[in-house]
Design a protein around this motif. Structure first.
Motif, mmCIF file in Angstrom:
data_model
loop_
_atom_site.group_PDB
_atom_site.id
_atom_site.type_symbol
_atom_site.label_atom_id
_atom_site.label_comp_id
_atom_site.label_asym_id
_atom_site.label_seq_id
_atom_site.Cartn_x
_atom_site.Cartn_y
_atom_site.Cartn_z
ATOM 1 N N LEU A 26 0.827 -1.204 0.000
ATOM 2 C CA LEU A 26 0.000 0.000 0.000
ATOM 3 C C LEU A 26 0.864 1.259 0.000
ATOM 4 C CD1 LEU A 26 -2.746 -1.093 2.547
ATOM 5 C CD2 LEU A 26 -3.034 -0.795 0.067
ATOM 6 N N HIS A 27 1.924 1.232 0.788
ATOM 7 C CA HIS A 27 2.852 2.354 0.857
ATOM 8 C C HIS A 27 3.451 2.619 -0.531
ATOM 9 C CE1 HIS A 27 5.840 4.958 2.907
ATOM 10 N NE2 HIS A 27 6.662 4.503 1.980
ATOM 11 N N GLU A 28 3.901 1.564 -1.178
ATOM 12 C CA GLU A 28 4.526 1.697 -2.502
ATOM 13 C C GLU A 28 3.510 2.128 -3.566
ATOM 14 O OE1 GLU A 28 7.711 1.660 -3.422
ATOM 15 O OE2 GLU A 28 8.285 1.413 -1.325
ATOM 16 N N LEU A 29 2.326 1.552 -3.545
ATOM 17 C CA LEU A 29 1.308 1.877 -4.552
ATOM 18 C C LEU A 29 0.839 3.328 -4.485
ATOM 19 C CD1 LEU A 29 -0.865 -1.364 -4.372
ATOM 20 C CD2 LEU A 29 0.362 -0.527 -6.402
ATOM 21 N N THR A 30 0.940 3.945 -3.309
ATOM 22 C CA THR A 30 0.460 5.314 -3.134
ATOM 23 C C THR A 30 1.590 6.325 -2.977
ATOM 24 O OG1 THR A 30 0.246 4.938 -0.752
ATOM 25 C CG2 THR A 30 -1.725 4.575 -2.099
ATOM 26 N N ARG A 31 2.818 5.869 -3.119
ATOM 27 C CA ARG A 31 3.983 6.726 -2.878
ATOM 28 C C ARG A 31 4.088 7.876 -3.869
ATOM 29 N NH1 ARG A 31 8.698 6.145 -5.244
ATOM 30 N NH2 ARG A 31 8.255 3.990 -5.749
ATOM 31 N N ASP A 32 3.957 7.580 -5.134
ATOM 32 C CA ASP A 32 4.203 8.582 -6.165
ATOM 33 C C ASP A 32 2.882 9.114 -6.707
ATOM 34 O OD1 ASP A 32 5.278 10.203 -8.078
ATOM 35 O OD2 ASP A 32 6.005 8.585 -9.372
ATOM 36 N N THR A 33 2.337 10.088 -6.023
ATOM 37 C CA THR A 33 1.041 10.622 -6.469
ATOM 38 C C THR A 33 1.162 11.350 -7.800
ATOM 39 O OG1 THR A 33 1.344 12.595 -5.113
ATOM 40 C CG2 THR A 33 0.026 10.798 -4.172
ATOM 41 N N ASP A 34 2.378 11.756 -8.182
ATOM 42 C CA ASP A 34 2.549 12.394 -9.489
ATOM 43 C C ASP A 34 2.236 11.412 -10.616
ATOM 44 O OD1 ASP A 34 3.288 14.745 -8.271
ATOM 45 O OD2 ASP A 34 5.438 14.339 -8.430
ATOM 46 N N ALA A 35 2.413 10.110 -10.353
ATOM 47 C CA ALA A 35 2.140 9.093 -11.367
ATOM 48 C C ALA A 35 0.660 8.720 -11.420
ATOM 49 C CB ALA A 35 2.975 7.843 -11.086
ATOM 50 N N LEU A 36 -0.122 9.178 -10.437
ATOM 51 C CA LEU A 36 -1.554 8.876 -10.402
ATOM 52 C C LEU A 36 -2.331 9.980 -11.113
ATOM 53 C CD1 LEU A 36 -1.947 7.816 -6.655
ATOM 54 C CD2 LEU A 36 -1.660 6.320 -8.636
ATOM 55 N N SER A 37 -3.377 9.587 -11.777
ATOM 56 C CA SER A 37 -4.250 10.584 -12.401
ATOM 57 C C SER A 37 -5.070 11.273 -11.310
ATOM 58 C CB SER A 37 -5.178 9.905 -13.407
ATOM 59 O OG SER A 37 -6.138 9.123 -12.729
ATOM 60 N N ASP A 38 -5.624 12.423 -11.662
ATOM 61 C CA ASP A 38 -6.502 13.126 -10.717
ATOM 62 C C ASP A 38 -7.688 12.248 -10.328
ATOM 63 O OD1 ASP A 38 -4.854 15.338 -10.769
ATOM 64 O OD2 ASP A 38 -6.085 16.464 -12.193
ATOM 65 N N ALA A 39 -8.205 11.480 -11.288
ATOM 66 C CA ALA A 39 -9.341 10.596 -11.018
ATOM 67 C C ALA A 39 -8.956 9.495 -10.035
ATOM 68 C CB ALA A 39 -9.864 9.992 -12.320
ATOM 69 N N GLU A 40 -7.731 8.945 -10.165
ATOM 70 C CA GLU A 40 -7.279 7.895 -9.247
ATOM 71 C C GLU A 40 -7.099 8.447 -7.838
ATOM 72 O OE1 GLU A 40 -4.746 4.694 -11.826
ATOM 73 O OE2 GLU A 40 -3.841 6.673 -11.567
ATOM 74 N N ILE A 41 -6.511 9.627 -7.736
ATOM 75 C CA ILE A 41 -6.339 10.249 -6.411
ATOM 76 C C ILE A 41 -7.702 10.510 -5.786
ATOM 77 C CG2 ILE A 41 -5.561 12.324 -5.200
ATOM 78 C CD1 ILE A 41 -3.191 12.394 -7.191
ATOM 79 N N ALA A 42 -8.634 11.033 -6.559
ATOM 80 C CA ALA A 42 -9.984 11.294 -6.045
ATOM 81 C C ALA A 42 -10.655 9.999 -5.604
ATOM 82 C CB ALA A 42 -10.817 12.004 -7.102
ATOM 83 N N ALA A 43 -10.494 8.936 -6.384
ATOM 84 C CA ALA A 43 -11.107 7.652 -6.031
ATOM 85 C C ALA A 43 -10.509 7.097 -4.743
ATOM 86 C CB ALA A 43 -10.936 6.647 -7.170
ATOM 87 N N LEU A 44 -9.193 7.223 -4.568
ATOM 88 C CA LEU A 44 -8.551 6.742 -3.340
ATOM 89 C C LEU A 44 -8.998 7.565 -2.137
ATOM 90 C CD1 LEU A 44 -4.954 5.956 -4.598
ATOM 91 C CD2 LEU A 44 -6.684 4.323 -3.843
ATOM 92 N N LYS A 45 -9.107 8.864 -2.296
ATOM 93 C CA LYS A 45 -9.572 9.701 -1.195
ATOM 94 C C LYS A 45 -11.023 9.377 -0.851
ATOM 95 C CE LYS A 45 -6.266 13.428 -1.530
ATOM 96 N NZ LYS A 45 -5.644 13.459 -0.233
ATOM 97 N N THR A 46 -11.841 9.108 -1.858
ATOM 98 C CA THR A 46 -13.226 8.710 -1.608
ATOM 99 C C THR A 46 -13.274 7.383 -0.860
ATOM 100 O OG1 THR A 46 -14.022 9.907 -3.539
ATOM 101 C CG2 THR A 46 -15.435 8.135 -2.703
ATOM 102 N N LEU A 47 -12.446 6.423 -1.275
ATOM 103 C CA LEU A 47 -12.381 5.136 -0.588
ATOM 104 C C LEU A 47 -11.954 5.343 0.863
ATOM 105 C CD1 LEU A 47 -12.502 2.039 -0.659
ATOM 106 C CD2 LEU A 47 -10.161 2.060 -1.537
ATOM 107 N N SER A 48 -10.972 6.197 1.080
ATOM 108 C CA SER A 48 -10.499 6.503 2.424
ATOM 109 C C SER A 48 -11.626 7.091 3.272
ATOM 110 C CB SER A 48 -9.327 7.482 2.343
ATOM 111 O OG SER A 48 -8.955 7.947 3.604
#
Length: 166
Positions: A133-155
């Motif tokens: 989980l740490h590694e998958l979320t480490r580089d937020t620059d590599a995540l799309s805005d939609a992916e970041i939003a989806a992860l924050k929603t899941l959180s």
């Protein structure tokens, strides 16, 4: 593949192993995590928040000061505020904290059961998932805005629902 699709199965595995829930703070900057996943009961999350127990929680203190794994039982002696005792009264009787710092980014997590201590195999599996989980979320620059939003929603969904992902 979306990070949310990669992360959700890992969280479901944690749901199966951590019957009383967990709290995972990923990539903590100062005192705020980039992502926070909590599945403790709504009642316990409300009490913990209302009383500001994070400031007195020996698992949090240990996680900020150390790397590795420590059981809640071993931290009971440094629990002057009785956070672990109160947690046990709400079904969180057995647990451990795991903290890691990789590439200058710290994540801290606590995992709980109400029925028994975690086995060594369970601790190994859970800490392995935390590293993923740490590694998958480490580089937020590599995540799309939609992916970041989806992860924050899941959180947010996990934290406010106070129950595992279905």
């Amino acid at each position: 593949m979306s990070q949310e699709l990669t992360i959700s199965p890992l969280l479901r595995t944690l749901d199966d192993l951590c019957l009383a829930g967990y709290a995972i703070a990923l990539h903590i900057r100062f005192t705020t995590p980039m992502f926070l996943f909590q599945t403790y009961s709504r009642e316990w999350i409300d009490i913990y928040t209302r009383k500001g127990l994070v400031m007195q929680d020996p698992t949090v203190r240990w996680g900020f000061e150390n790397n590795g794994t420590e059981t809640w039982a071993n931290l009971a002696g440094s629990d002057e505020a009785g956070v672990l005792t109160e947690a046990a009264e709400h079904g969180l009787k057995f647990g451990f904290v795991h903290a890691l710092e990789l590439q200058d980014s710290r994540s801290v997590a606590s995992f709980a059961r109400g029925d028994r201590d975690f086995t060594a195999e369970e601790v190994s599996a859970i800490t392995g998932i935390l590293v993923q989980l740490h590694e998958l979320t480490r580089d937020t620059d590599a995540l799309s805005d939609a992916e970041i939003a989806a992860l924050k929603t899941l959180s947010i969904t996990l934290t406010h629902a106070g129950k595992p992902v279905t």
